[in-house]
Design an enzyme around this catalytic site. Structure first.
Site, short mmCIF file in Angstrom:
data_model
loop_
_atom_site.label_atom_id
_atom_site.label_comp_id
_atom_site.label_asym_id
_atom_site.label_seq_id
_atom_site.Cartn_x
_atom_site.Cartn_y
_atom_site.Cartn_z
CB CYS A 88 -1.00 -0.02 1.16
SG CYS A 88 -2.38 1.14 0.91
CG HIS A 198 -4.05 -3.61 2.32
ND1 HIS A 198 -3.16 -3.24 3.29
CD2 HIS A 198 -4.63 -2.47 1.86
CE1 HIS A 198 -3.19 -1.92 3.43
NE2 HIS A 198 -4.08 -1.43 2.58
CD GLU A 200 -2.17 -6.44 4.68
OE1 GLU A 200 -2.40 -5.28 5.04
OE2 GLU A 200 -1.65 -6.72 3.57
#
Length: 217
Positions: A88, A198, A200
């Site tokens: 990001c 992202h 994750e």
């Protein structure tokens, strides 16, 4: 006959005050990596992989990174071919500059280009989107073309301008996505990888992508 098990890769999530470090830690741990959240200089320098998250404003992230000596750590790791991954705003600060509210801030200048406001009717770009991955991508290996990743951002690099003329050097692999207009979604450039989205927070697709990165360490 005995077998020798491989020790897990040591990954540091660099904690400079601007990132979802706990989410990144959990996602990386699921890949089998040995993960530590820290801003400790020696730990960040010596890890197999360094992950640099980032949320918020470009200028604030750059200020926090420099205060933690992260700019120096990233530069030294890359000069030695040691893997770094940005996520990001942790990706955005790798470019030459960021422009927010008319204010220009210098980035790390690992890649040329400016991080600028997205040209779209709805901003921020928040939610799931597909990515057009380049041929031969290691980052997106094993992922279907319709795999979706989670984005939350109002700024992006919309013009990739790095040309490689040296035949010995590999040109970076650049992935694109579209929200209003095309923007850079990920880059693979030797030891330096980065994603605007992202991983994750991107479910199974993100887990596969992080597994791919860990596999290169």
């Amino acid at each position: 006959m005995s077998t020798v098990s491989k020790s897990p890769k040591k990954v540091v999530v660099f904690d400079y005050g601007f990132g979802n470090v706990r989410s990144a830690e959990r996602a990386l741990a699921r890949t089998g990596a040995d993960v530590e959240i820290t801003r400790d200089f020696d730990a960040a320098m010596n890890a197999d992989g360094l992950l640099v998250p980032g949320v918020g404003a470009f200028a604030a992230c750059m200020r926090g990174l420099k205060e933690a000596r992260g700019d120096w750590i990233i530069g030294r790791r890359l000069s030695g071919g040691r893997p770094v991954m940005g996520i990001c705003v942790g990706m955005q600060i790798l470019f030459a500059r960021g422009i927010e509210h008319g204010v220009e801030t210098e980035g790390l200048d690992e890649w040329p280009g400016a991080v600028e406001p997205l040209q779209a009717e709805i901003v921020p770009h928040m939610g799931w989107n597909t990515v057009d991955a380049p041929a031969g991508s290691e980052l997106f290996a094993g992922l279907d073309a319709d795999a979706r990743f989670y984005f939350v951002h109002s700024y992006a690099v919309q013009d990739w301008s790095l040309d490689v003329h040296n035949p010995v050097m590999r040109a970076p692999k650049v992935a694109w996505s579209t929200h209003g207009s095309p923007f850079v979604a990920a880059v693979e450039n030797g030891a330096l990888w980065a994603t605007q989205f992202h991983p994750e927070k991107s479910g199974d697709a993100g887990a596969q992508l992080l597994t791919n990165w860990i596999g290169t360490l």
